[in-house]
Structures are given as C-alpha cells and as structure tokens.
Design a protein around this motif. Structure first.
Motif, PDB file in Angstrom:
ATOM      1  N   LEU A 292      27.796  68.987  -8.443  1.00 58.48           N
ATOM      2  CA  LEU A 292      27.729  68.994  -6.980  1.00 58.48           C
ATOM      3  C   LEU A 292      28.906  68.252  -6.366  1.00 58.48           C
ATOM      4  O   LEU A 292      29.503  68.706  -5.381  1.00 58.48           O
ATOM      5  CB  LEU A 292      26.418  68.363  -6.512  1.00 58.48           C
ATOM      6  N   ARG A 293      29.222  67.104  -6.938  1.00 57.13           N
ATOM      7  CA  ARG A 293      30.368  66.328  -6.439  1.00 57.13           C
ATOM      8  C   ARG A 293      31.631  67.170  -6.437  1.00 57.13           C
ATOM      9  O   ARG A 293      32.359  67.237  -5.430  1.00 57.13           O
ATOM     10  CB  ARG A 293      30.561  65.094  -7.327  1.00 57.13           C
ATOM     11  N   ASP A 294      31.919  67.836  -7.527  1.00 56.26           N
ATOM     12  CA  ASP A 294      33.154  68.610  -7.653  1.00 56.26           C
ATOM     13  C   ASP A 294      33.138  69.830  -6.744  1.00 56.26           C
ATOM     14  O   ASP A 294      34.176  70.203  -6.168  1.00 56.26           O
ATOM     15  CB  ASP A 294      33.361  69.035  -9.111  1.00 56.26           C
ATOM     16  N   LEU A 295      31.972  70.470  -6.596  1.00 58.64           N
ATOM     17  CA  LEU A 295      31.885  71.669  -5.754  1.00 58.64           C
ATOM     18  C   LEU A 295      32.122  71.322  -4.296  1.00 58.64           C
ATOM     19  O   LEU A 295      32.887  72.009  -3.596  1.00 58.64           O
ATOM     20  CB  LEU A 295      30.513  72.331  -5.933  1.00 58.64           C
ATOM     21  N   PHE A 296      31.484  70.286  -3.798  1.00 58.33           N
ATOM     22  CA  PHE A 296      31.663  69.908  -2.393  1.00 58.33           C
ATOM     23  C   PHE A 296      33.107  69.471  -2.130  1.00 58.33           C
ATOM     24  O   PHE A 296      33.666  69.770  -1.066  1.00 58.33           O
ATOM     25  CB  PHE A 296      30.672  68.808  -2.000  1.00 58.33           C
ATOM     26  N   ALA A 297      33.717  68.772  -3.081  1.00 58.52           N
ATOM     27  CA  ALA A 297      35.119  68.371  -2.913  1.00 58.52           C
ATOM     28  C   ALA A 297      36.023  69.592  -2.858  1.00 58.52           C
ATOM     29  O   ALA A 297      36.941  69.662  -2.032  1.00 58.52           O
ATOM     30  CB  ALA A 297      35.531  67.443  -4.051  1.00 58.52           C
ATOM     31  N   ALA A 298      35.772  70.566  -3.728  1.00 58.54           N
ATOM     32  CA  ALA A 298      36.603  71.773  -3.753  1.00 58.54           C
ATOM     33  C   ALA A 298      36.471  72.571  -2.466  1.00 58.54           C
ATOM     34  O   ALA A 298      37.435  73.210  -2.018  1.00 58.54           O
ATOM     35  CB  ALA A 298      36.220  72.642  -4.954  1.00 58.54           C
ATOM     36  N   LYS A 299      35.286  72.534  -1.856  1.00 59.20           N
ATOM     37  CA  LYS A 299      35.051  73.283  -0.622  1.00 59.20           C
ATOM     38  C   LYS A 299      35.480  72.501   0.625  1.00 59.20           C
ATOM     39  O   LYS A 299      35.424  73.024   1.736  1.00 59.20           O
ATOM     40  CB  LYS A 299      33.564  73.632  -0.511  1.00 59.20           C
TER      41      LYS A 299
ATOM     42  N   ARG B  20      23.970  76.337  -3.172  1.00 60.81           N
ATOM     43  CA  ARG B  20      23.886  77.418  -2.188  1.00 60.81           C
ATOM     44  C   ARG B  20      24.405  76.972  -0.818  1.00 60.81           C
ATOM     45  O   ARG B  20      25.038  77.753  -0.099  1.00 60.81           O
ATOM     46  CB  ARG B  20      22.446  77.915  -2.101  1.00 60.81           C
ATOM     47  N   LEU B  21      24.146  75.738  -0.458  1.00 55.39           N
ATOM     48  CA  LEU B  21      24.683  75.227   0.811  1.00 55.39           C
ATOM     49  C   LEU B  21      26.202  75.160   0.771  1.00 55.39           C
ATOM     50  O   LEU B  21      26.885  75.556   1.725  1.00 55.39           O
ATOM     51  CB  LEU B  21      24.094  73.845   1.108  1.00 55.39           C
ATOM     52  N   ALA B  22      26.745  74.661  -0.327  1.00 55.61           N
ATOM     53  CA  ALA B  22      28.202  74.552  -0.441  1.00 55.61           C
ATOM     54  C   ALA B  22      28.857  75.923  -0.395  1.00 55.61           C
ATOM     55  O   ALA B  22      29.899  76.108   0.262  1.00 55.61           O
ATOM     56  CB  ALA B  22      28.573  73.823  -1.729  1.00 55.61           C
ATOM     57  N   GLU B  23      28.280  76.896  -1.076  1.00 54.29           N
ATOM     58  CA  GLU B  23      28.848  78.238  -1.065  1.00 54.29           C
ATOM     59  C   GLU B  23      28.838  78.837   0.338  1.00 54.29           C
ATOM     60  O   GLU B  23      29.665  79.685   0.668  1.00 54.29           O
ATOM     61  CB  GLU B  23      28.083  79.143  -2.035  1.00 54.29           C
TER      62      GLU B  23
ATOM     63  N   GLU C  64      30.424  61.014  -4.883  1.00 50.99           N
ATOM     64  CA  GLU C  64      31.062  60.269  -5.964  1.00 50.99           C
ATOM     65  C   GLU C  64      30.250  59.017  -6.290  1.00 50.99           C
ATOM     66  O   GLU C  64      29.968  58.720  -7.460  1.00 50.99           O
ATOM     67  CB  GLU C  64      32.488  59.887  -5.569  1.00 50.99           C
ATOM     68  N   GLU C  65      29.868  58.270  -5.257  1.00 47.20           N
ATOM     69  CA  GLU C  65      29.077  57.057  -5.471  1.00 47.20           C
ATOM     70  C   GLU C  65      27.680  57.404  -5.985  1.00 47.20           C
ATOM     71  O   GLU C  65      27.136  56.718  -6.862  1.00 47.20           O
ATOM     72  CB  GLU C  65      28.982  56.278  -4.159  1.00 47.20           C
ATOM     73  N   GLY C  66      27.086  58.468  -5.439  1.00 47.05           N
ATOM     74  CA  GLY C  66      25.770  58.878  -5.894  1.00 47.05           C
ATOM     75  C   GLY C  66      25.763  59.314  -7.340  1.00 47.05           C
ATOM     76  O   GLY C  66      24.789  59.059  -8.081  1.00 47.05           O
ATOM     77  N   THR C  67      26.840  59.961  -7.758  1.00 48.87           N
ATOM     78  CA  THR C  67      26.963  60.372  -9.163  1.00 48.87           C
ATOM     79  C   THR C  67      27.050  59.158 -10.071  1.00 48.87           C
ATOM     80  O   THR C  67      26.435  59.106 -11.145  1.00 48.87           O
ATOM     81  CB  THR C  67      28.191  61.271  -9.343  1.00 48.87           C
ATOM     82  N   ARG C  68      27.782  58.159  -9.653  1.00 47.64           N
ATOM     83  CA  ARG C  68      27.902  56.930 -10.432  1.00 47.64           C
ATOM     84  C   ARG C  68      26.532  56.266 -10.598  1.00 47.64           C
ATOM     85  O   ARG C  68      26.196  55.750 -11.676  1.00 47.64           O
ATOM     86  CB  ARG C  68      28.885  55.986  -9.739  1.00 47.64           C
ATOM     87  N   VAL C  69      25.717  56.289  -9.552  1.00 47.44           N
ATOM     88  CA  VAL C  69      24.378  55.715  -9.634  1.00 47.44           C
ATOM     89  C   VAL C  69      23.555  56.439 -10.694  1.00 47.44           C
ATOM     90  O   VAL C  69      22.864  55.808 -11.503  1.00 47.44           O
ATOM     91  CB  VAL C  69      23.679  55.781  -8.257  1.00 47.44           C
ATOM     92  N   VAL C  70      23.611  57.775 -10.694  1.00 39.19           N
ATOM     93  CA  VAL C  70      22.834  58.545 -11.672  1.00 39.19           C
ATOM     94  C   VAL C  70      23.321  58.255 -13.087  1.00 39.19           C
ATOM     95  O   VAL C  70      22.524  58.136 -14.036  1.00 39.19           O
ATOM     96  CB  VAL C  70      22.902  60.047 -11.357  1.00 39.19           C
ATOM     97  N   GLU C  71      24.623  58.111 -13.263  1.00 40.69           N
ATOM     98  CA  GLU C  71      25.159  57.792 -14.590  1.00 40.69           C
ATOM     99  C   GLU C  71      24.622  56.454 -15.096  1.00 40.69           C
ATOM    100  O   GLU C  71      24.222  56.324 -16.270  1.00 40.69           O
ATOM    101  CB  GLU C  71      26.690  57.772 -14.540  1.00 40.69           C
ATOM    102  N   ILE C  72      24.582  55.454 -14.218  1.00 44.38           N
ATOM    103  CA  ILE C  72      24.074  54.142 -14.623  1.00 44.38           C
ATOM    104  C   ILE C  72      22.570  54.205 -14.860  1.00 44.38           C
ATOM    105  O   ILE C  72      22.041  53.601 -15.808  1.00 44.38           O
ATOM    106  CB  ILE C  72      24.427  53.092 -13.551  1.00 44.38           C
TER     107      ILE C  72
END
Length: 694
Positions: A467-474, A443-446, A668-676
């Motif tokens: 979230l990563r992709d949405l913020f990058a697109a915006k 909602r914030l990104a939109e 991007e870095e935060g997403t990598r942390v969640v993946e690990i």
C-alpha cells in the motif's frame, strides 16, 4: 440551483472558537501573552524571523510603520494608483504626500518605470503593494530605491506566503504590513502585523501602538492605542496553522480556473513569483457589468470589482497636498483601464458547507468530497466527525453488511465500494476490518482517491509495504489512524520534550490495559493496541526503534495474543517498556517519559499531563558522584482538550488540500509500526528456556 457562492467569506471553525473561549476563561483579554506568541509564530512562519509587531488593523500597521521609519510632513512616498485607499491614506495621515505611479497591466503591481519617473528630491520612499497576492517587481524597485537613495516599504495586506525568487514578501523593505481582516488569506478577526528590518524600527512601532509607552506611564513619544487583543491573537494563531493548506487549495483552484475560463484574461504569474491568490482577478475587456450580471443571475456566482476608482481620482485626495500641477496631471492609463476591466472571482479554500460546489462536471473545487468505508464502532465515530467537518462534503458510506441502514444522519449507505467511488469522492476514511485494508486501499488508489486507513495500515508488513508503494507511485496522500498522536497530553509532552524540558530522554514506559473490545476479530492485542504505543513512543521521542523483545500469552481461546509485555531500544539510546492487554476490568492509558531533568506523565484517557521535576539536594561529599534524584516540584498542566479524532480528520483534510502529508501518520510510518509489531508477535511465540537448562 439557487445556492449563491460569494467571492469571499471568512473561514472560522471550532478551533478558533475554542481558542477564543480559552482566552476568555483566562481573564487576560487585552494585549498579553497570546499577542506575543502570535508575533513570534507569525515572524517564524512568514518572514524568516524578522522583528514583528501586532496591531489592531492593517491600516494602523501602515500608518505606524511609516511613522516609525520617519515619514512625515514634506515627505513623498510613491504608491500605486490602483489599490485599496488605505495605502495612500496611511501616507497622508503622517502628514506626507502619496504620489501615485502607474501599474503593470499583467500583475496590477507598481510599474518600475513609472516609479522612477515620479521620484523627486522630496521622495522618502517607495511602497509597492503585492496586490491580490502576487509579489511586485521587487528586484527592479529595490534597484531604483538604491540608485536614488530612498527607502523601500511593502504593503503585503493580501500576500501572506507570497514570494519572489524564493524570498518571502515582507523581507524586502524597511517595514511591511500584513492585514488580518476577515476576508484575507488568514484572519485574526481584525488586525495587522508589521514586520521590521531591525529591532529599532520594531521598537518604534511598539511605542506608537501603545500610547508611546514601553514601560507603563513612561510615555516617550506621542502614540496611539493600536493594540491587538489576546482574543484576536488567539484566532490568528489557530489560522496560522491552517493558512499553508488553504494557500495550496487557492493555488489549485486558480489552476483549475486558468484551464477552464475562456474569453477573459486570466492572471499570469511572473517568473520566480509565488502567487497566493487572495483574489483571482481576471480582466474582462468587453462589457464587464454584463459579465457580472450573468455570473450572478445565471450561475449564482458572486464576483467583486477591486477597485472601481483609481486612488488618484478619489475625492479624499483633495484634502492631501498634491505633488504639484504638472505631476498631478500625469497620466496613469493602466490604472484606469484596470479599474474598468478587472474582476475578482472566488478562489477561497472552500464554499459554504451547504452551498453548491464551484466547479464544472466531475467533483468539487472549493469543498472536498469524502466517503467512509465501514460502519462499525469506529466507523460511526468517523461518520459523526465527517458530518461536521469544515471544508468537507460527506457524500456517502460503503458497508456490505446486510443489516446496515440505508442512510446514516442523511448520508446514503451503499453496498459496493464502486458505488462509493462513483459518488466522486476526493478521499476516503477506511474503518473496515484489517484483513480487507489491502484490497480496499488498492481499489481506492487505482481510482485516484486519497485514504486515511484505521490502524494497522494492513494485516502484514508485506501488505503494508504494498500500500505504501502504491500510494506513493500514484502521488496520493495516505494516512494511518494512530489517533494517540492527536491526544492533547501527548502533543503537549512532545512539544515540551522538543523544548528541552526533560533534557536527554532515558526511558519511555507505556501501560495500555482494559476490557476486551468485542469489535476485534482478526488481530491480536499487539497489532490492535500495542501498535498505538509503538507509534507514539517513536513519535514522542523522535527516535526509531532499533530492537524489540516481547512475551505474550493467550488466555481467551482466540488464535491471537491477549497480553504482551515488551521492551525496546530506540535509535537515541532511550529504552522502552510496554504493558498491553485487553483482559483487565478497568481502562488505563498512561505514558511515562523519564529524562535527565524529570518525568512527564501523560494520561491519555483524561488528556492530562503532569511534570515531576527532579529535586536539587546539596551534599557535602563528592558532588561529582552520581547520587540519584530526589522528589521535586510537580506541575499539572491545563490543556486544550480538543477531540483527537477531529484533530486527526482536520490534519488529513489539510494534507489532501496541500497534496502532501502534513501532521499525519504516513503510510511509511504506519508500515514501520506493523514491522515492529510483527517482531513482537514473533518474539512472543518463542519458548522461553528454563533456567535449569541454561
């Protein structure tokens, strides 16, 4: 509204005050190690590493620079007729003669044709001023200087970070002066920097600033006391870390003014030029004084006339040897017109914290508007920091809980996210339960709002990637609250590793243990706490995780794990180990980094860093055979213990101002942390095979 907006004001914050305190505590307050560090950092930041010398003012910088390149009695130096008096004064102080050439009306900088017409056999050099932050026409001026065999110098008092054709100002001339006066784009309280084309010129400047001495009491030339103090240098070093973000904001403010001002001539930017807008100088062709009065009385907006009298008409010029009757009568019409019509408006990075925002309808121009989502334990800490953050107007809080107060320290609390968005926020801090991060972030990104989201960025790797992709697109700045990156001990450790203190990194081991935090309901110890260690380990080593294995246990009756022991391998071959739990009746936050030369131990609870150096033992047998290491010297470092949360906020604020991630944990870095972290969780659930079944 009665809040007056001045056209210029220094920006001094807690970081600068802490730096001054550090120097005062050290006992070294005159020129010392802070000055040397400031010179090196300034050179690397602005002028591609040119030799750089700090002095006590911009005027001293011009004066000593001219003396250092040999300007003296009988020499002429061509300068603009329209600038601050120090440019011409510095030439006169050498015994030389300032010769005033006309300017270009668009950029207020030296007109090459007027310069060439002013050259005589006595001309020693040409000294353009990059006025208001716009570079002068250095291509043409350099060609004229080469054609006539004269030197080129630069007055960049107002042009920190300006460039032409991707070449920074300060790298064109034999020397350049940058001012560090309080209202410049960055300040040291007072001071100047002289950047030099070679070491010989720099040595001359150093001699001249210090009574002609390089070694104490060995006076080689007649010099001055023009030294910068370590106190001033400490301020400048802090400001150097902020000036790029401030410049980006100045440029955004200028673009806003360009688009919204009418009936005046706004400042153009020449092709290939980067303008840093020390002043946003317009031309008011009719009734400038009436315009100034209306700004002040009707809108409470300050402005300034820089400069009301062309230099060649100043009374002080009567004491200088003139360039001769015919040339003294030379017309400089554009300089006179600029003196009558120019007007500088505020373009600085922020207005007063308690002042009115300088913008039309729809939000702030000088000050960012920030909101907070969530009033839990972490949310209240964020509220405390936001309420005192320079350059930020903390406008409100969203928390849907029925038992929250209507206000927190004067800031309104709303119960709908749309209400917070409607307050016109530029960015939000999200300290809500992790399960809501995707919804809130979306909602914030939109709505076009930047966001710093407490770790983990989302509940799952899939949500994190969304979230990563949405913020990058915006085109929005998204950051993750991995606060350990801002811990002084870890920051110091990372810098020392980068400087080669440990050599090759063999292992990073972390221990994060303590009592159960009652605020946690929706994740286990891996995503809540071990995520810090995943992030800081990769960040400190500057390597990515390539493998991870874990063992977990559930002891509290909750669906999530309470303890984890994990091991991993990084892309550079470093091995890692991580012990994390929230069932220990004491708190421990330790990172041990082992390398080929020794070990760094960071205690992030105390913000302490200790270095244990490998000992050196001479042996009589095969010196090529590995014999392990021995105990050597240990050093516990004195660190600036700045609050990590405030540092995190400042970095995110500056990233929003710059429109790009700068020294923050990105999505991007935060997403990598969640993946690990998810790999750890999954591996921890796998049943171990008994030895008798292998």
């Amino acid at each position: 509204m009665n809040d007056f907006i001045p056209p210029a004001k220094p920006i001094i914050g807690d970081d600068e005050r802490a730096a001054v305190d550090r120097v005062l505590r050290s006992g070294m307050v005159a020129q010392g190690p802070e000055v040397a560090a400031f010179e090196a950092e300034f050179a690397a930041h602005f002028v591609e590493g040119r030799p750089t010398v700090a002095v006590n003012s911009g005027t001293s910088g011009l004066h000593l620079g001219l003396l250092a390149v040999g300007v003296g009695a009988g020499d002429e130096v061509i300068v603009p007729s329209f600038t601050f008096a120090a440019t011409g004064n510095s030439v006169a102080l050498t015994g030389g003669t300032p010769v005033f050439a006309d300017i270009e009306p668009e950029t207020f900088t030296l007109d090459p044709a007027s310069v060439e017409a002013a050259i005589t056999p006595k001309t020693k050099g040409i000294m353009p001023v990059h006025l208001y932050g716009h570079p002068a026409r250095m291509r043409e001026l350099a060609a004229i200087a080469e054609k006539h065999g004269v030197a080129l110098y630069e007055d960049a008092a107002q042009a920190h970070g300006a460039s032409l054709d991707s070449r920074p100002v300060g790298t064109f001339g034999e020397f350049t002066m940058f001012s560090l006066y309080p209202t410049k784009n960055m300040t040291s309280g007072e001071g100047g920097m002289v950047t030099c084309a070679d070491d010989a010129i720099a040595r001359n400047v150093r001699l001249l600033r210090n009574q002609g001495m390089e070694k104490q009491y060995e006076n080689e030339v007649v010099g001055f006391n023009a030294r910068m103090t370590d106190i001033h240098a400490a301020i400048g070093r802090v400001q150097l870390t902020k000036v790029d973000a401030w410049t980006a904001t100045r440029q955004r403010n200028a673009a806003y003014l360009d688009a919204h001002l009418a009936d005046v001539v706004v400042p153009p930017v020449a092709e290939g030029a980067v303008h840093v807008y020390h002043q946003y100088t317009i031309r008011v062709t009719e009734d400038r004084d009436g315009f100034v009065k209306a700004l002040r009385e009707e809108h409470q907006v300050g402005s300034g006339v820089y400069y009301p009298i062309p230099n060649h008409r100043l009374l002080a010029r009567a004491v200088c040897a003139g360039p001769g009757p015919s040339r003294d009568r030379a017309r400089r019409p554009r300089g006179r017109v600029a003196a009558r019509a120019s007007l500088a408006l505020g373009c600085r990075p922020r207005a007063d914290r308690d002042g009115r925002e300088h913008r039309g309808e729809g939000g702030s121009l000088m000050t960012l508007r920030a909101g907070l989502v969530g009033l839990g334990v972490m949310g209240r800490n964020h509220a405390r920091v936001l309420g005192g953050l320079d350059g930020v107007d903390f406008v409100g809080i969203f928390d849907p809980a029925p038992n929250v107060p209507d206000t927190v320290e004067g800031h309104p609390v709303v119960h709908e996210l749309d209400e917070l968005i409607a307050l016109g926020i530029d960015y939000a801090i999200v300290a809500a339960p992790t399960v809501f991060h995707l919804e809130i972030g979306t909602r914030l990104a939109e709505a076009g709002i930047h966001a710093l989201i407490e770790k983990p960025v989302a509940s799952t790797a899939e949500d994190s990637r969304a979230l990563r992709d949405l913020f990058a697109a915006k085109g929005l700045v998204g950051g993750v609250g991995h606060i350990e990156r801002y811990n002084p001990a870890l920051q110091a450790a990372r810098q020392r590793i980068a400087d080669g203190m440990l050599g090759e990194i063999y292992q990073i081991a972390t221990r994060r243990q303590g009592p159960f935090p009652g605020r946690i309901a929706d994740v286990g110890v891996i995503k809540d706490l071990a995520s810090h260690d995943i992030d800081l380990t990769a960040w400190v080593a500057q390597q990515e995780f390539v493998s991870v294995n874990a063992r977990t246990t559930h002891r509290s009756g909750r669906p999530h794990e309470d303890m984890v022991v994990a091991v991993g391998t990084l892309s550079g071959g470093t091995i890692t180990s991580h012990t994390v739990n929230w069932l220990t009746p004491f708190k421990e936050r330790v990172t041990v980094i082992t390398g080929e030369k020794g070990v760094l131990v960071a205690d992030t609870l105390a913000a302490d860093l200790t270095y244990f150096e490998n000992g050196r033992i001479q042996v009589s047998w095969d010196p090529g055979e590995f014999r392990g290491v021995a105990e050597g010297d240990s050093t516990r470092y004195a660190l600036d213990r700045k609050e990590p949360l405030r540092a995190e906020h400042e970095a995110f604020r500056d990233s929003v101002l710059a429109g790009e991630a700068r020294d923050i944990v990105t999505f991007e870095e935060g997403t990598r942390v969640v993946e690990i972290a998810e790999r750890m969780v999954a591996d921890g659930l796998v049943r171990r095979v008994g030895l008798d079944s292998v």
